[in-house]
Design a protein around this motif. Structure first.
Motif, mmCIF file in Angstrom:
data_model
loop_
_atom_site.group_PDB
_atom_site.id
_atom_site.type_symbol
_atom_site.label_atom_id
_atom_site.label_comp_id
_atom_site.label_asym_id
_atom_site.label_seq_id
_atom_site.Cartn_x
_atom_site.Cartn_y
_atom_site.Cartn_z
ATOM 1 N N LEU A 12 7.206 -93.489 3.816
ATOM 2 C CA LEU A 12 6.295 -92.886 4.776
ATOM 3 C C LEU A 12 5.775 -91.543 4.266
ATOM 4 O O LEU A 12 4.578 -91.257 4.363
ATOM 5 C CB LEU A 12 6.999 -92.703 6.117
ATOM 6 N N GLY A 13 6.659 -90.726 3.717
ATOM 7 C CA GLY A 13 6.246 -89.433 3.186
ATOM 8 C C GLY A 13 5.214 -89.566 2.076
ATOM 9 O O GLY A 13 4.206 -88.846 2.054
ATOM 10 N N LEU A 14 5.437 -90.505 1.165
ATOM 11 C CA LEU A 14 4.470 -90.735 0.083
ATOM 12 C C LEU A 14 3.141 -91.246 0.637
ATOM 13 O O LEU A 14 2.071 -90.842 0.177
ATOM 14 C CB LEU A 14 5.040 -91.721 -0.938
ATOM 15 N N ALA A 15 3.209 -92.120 1.613
ATOM 16 C CA ALA A 15 1.983 -92.650 2.213
ATOM 17 C C ALA A 15 1.200 -91.550 2.933
ATOM 18 O O ALA A 15 -0.031 -91.478 2.834
ATOM 19 C CB ALA A 15 2.320 -93.782 3.179
ATOM 20 N N PHE A 23 -8.040 -87.435 2.268
ATOM 21 C CA PHE A 23 -8.949 -86.617 3.073
ATOM 22 C C PHE A 23 -9.419 -85.387 2.292
ATOM 23 O O PHE A 23 -10.594 -85.048 2.313
ATOM 24 C CB PHE A 23 -8.285 -86.181 4.380
ATOM 25 N N VAL A 24 -8.499 -84.732 1.578
ATOM 26 C CA VAL A 24 -8.850 -83.522 0.841
ATOM 27 C C VAL A 24 -9.845 -83.826 -0.281
ATOM 28 O O VAL A 24 -10.808 -83.095 -0.490
ATOM 29 C CB VAL A 24 -7.577 -82.847 0.268
ATOM 30 N N PHE A 25 -9.614 -84.910 -1.018
ATOM 31 C CA PHE A 25 -10.450 -85.261 -2.164
ATOM 32 C C PHE A 25 -11.379 -86.441 -1.859
ATOM 33 O O PHE A 25 -11.746 -87.203 -2.751
ATOM 34 C CB PHE A 25 -9.570 -85.580 -3.378
ATOM 35 N N ASN A 46 -17.982 -95.520 3.652
ATOM 36 C CA ASN A 46 -17.664 -96.051 4.981
ATOM 37 C C ASN A 46 -16.270 -96.666 5.076
ATOM 38 O O ASN A 46 -15.769 -96.872 6.179
ATOM 39 C CB ASN A 46 -18.703 -97.101 5.391
ATOM 40 N N THR A 47 -15.644 -96.993 3.962
ATOM 41 C CA THR A 47 -14.354 -97.689 4.018
ATOM 42 C C THR A 47 -13.169 -96.877 3.505
ATOM 43 O O THR A 47 -12.032 -97.204 3.832
ATOM 44 C CB THR A 47 -14.414 -99.004 3.209
ATOM 45 N N THR A 48 -13.387 -95.837 2.745
ATOM 46 C CA THR A 48 -12.284 -95.086 2.134
ATOM 47 C C THR A 48 -11.396 -94.423 3.175
ATOM 48 O O THR A 48 -10.202 -94.270 2.970
ATOM 49 C CB THR A 48 -12.837 -94.048 1.132
ATOM 50 N N TRP A 49 -11.935 -94.048 4.305
ATOM 51 C CA TRP A 49 -11.155 -93.368 5.345
ATOM 52 C C TRP A 49 -10.203 -94.306 6.076
ATOM 53 O O TRP A 49 -9.292 -93.859 6.757
ATOM 54 C CB TRP A 49 -12.089 -92.680 6.337
ATOM 55 N N ILE A 50 -10.388 -95.622 5.955
ATOM 56 C CA ILE A 50 -9.582 -96.586 6.721
ATOM 57 C C ILE A 50 -8.095 -96.477 6.364
ATOM 58 O O ILE A 50 -7.233 -96.459 7.245
ATOM 59 C CB ILE A 50 -10.102 -98.021 6.507
ATOM 60 N N VAL A 53 -6.224 -93.317 7.805
ATOM 61 C CA VAL A 53 -6.105 -93.411 9.255
ATOM 62 C C VAL A 53 -5.041 -94.446 9.619
ATOM 63 O O VAL A 53 -4.192 -94.205 10.484
ATOM 64 C CB VAL A 53 -7.465 -93.749 9.907
ATOM 65 N N ALA A 54 -5.063 -95.588 8.942
ATOM 66 C CA ALA A 54 -4.069 -96.632 9.209
ATOM 67 C C ALA A 54 -2.662 -96.126 8.913
ATOM 68 O O ALA A 54 -1.726 -96.362 9.687
ATOM 69 C CB ALA A 54 -4.373 -97.875 8.388
ATOM 70 N N VAL A 55 -2.500 -95.426 7.796
ATOM 71 C CA VAL A 55 -1.182 -94.890 7.426
ATOM 72 C C VAL A 55 -0.704 -93.900 8.481
ATOM 73 O O VAL A 55 0.472 -93.900 8.854
ATOM 74 C CB VAL A 55 -1.236 -94.228 6.025
ATOM 75 N N SER A 56 -1.593 -93.091 8.974
ATOM 76 C CA SER A 56 -1.215 -92.114 9.999
ATOM 77 C C SER A 56 -0.745 -92.806 11.275
ATOM 78 O O SER A 56 0.243 -92.396 11.890
ATOM 79 C CB SER A 56 -2.397 -91.196 10.313
ATOM 80 N N LEU A 57 -1.425 -93.879 11.658
ATOM 81 C CA LEU A 57 -1.012 -94.616 12.852
ATOM 82 C C LEU A 57 0.301 -95.362 12.625
ATOM 83 O O LEU A 57 1.168 -95.395 13.503
ATOM 84 C CB LEU A 57 -2.109 -95.592 13.270
#
Length: 139
Positions: A12-15, A23-25, A46-50, A53-57
């Protein structure tokens, strides 16, 4: 079982680190993936942010998984084994595509190694016995 939970949290930490770095880069990552193609750039934009966000959830779910493992849930143990197998295979595939810069591939490789370690820990006979299927008692 403590080792499994520690490996879950290491994964989880690595993810989460990878998500934060995405997000930074973000701009550089999208440009790297697009390889100079304006059409591909708009797709990756349009897809790189997915993924982050999924990892955060998913991180919220990991806390519940750890809690249920401590309580001896066999179904959760099986989920952890599936996460380890599918996750490591998915990360290996992601690395093999060549769509990510080296820093991201290194993080993905580290995460895959942790997941393989999680699988090995889960397959230890002492751990498997803690989550063994309960046999029906006959009268």
């Amino acid at each position: 079982m403590t080792r499994m939970i520690n490996l879950l949290y290491a994964n989880l930490g690595l993810a989460l680190l990878q998500a934060a770095l995405t997000f930074v880069f973000y701009g550089q990552l999208v440009a790297y993936q697009a390889h100079g193609s304006a059409e591909a750039y708009s797709v990756f934009e349009n897809t790189t942010w997915i993924r982050p966000v999924a990892v955060s959830l998913i991180s919220l779910i990991y806390v519940g998984i750890a809690r249920k493992l401590r309580s001896g849930s066999r179904a959760t143990y099986i989920r952890v084994v599936v996460i380890a197998v599918v996750g490591s295979l998915g990360l290996a595939w992601g690395i093999s595509t060549g769509q990510f810069p080296i820093w991201m591939e290194i993080l993905m490789g580290a995460q895959a190694a942790v997941l393989v370690g999680l699988f090995v820990a889960a397959m230890q006979s002492s751990v498997r016995s803690q989550f063994a299927k309960k046999s029906a008692v006959t009268a």
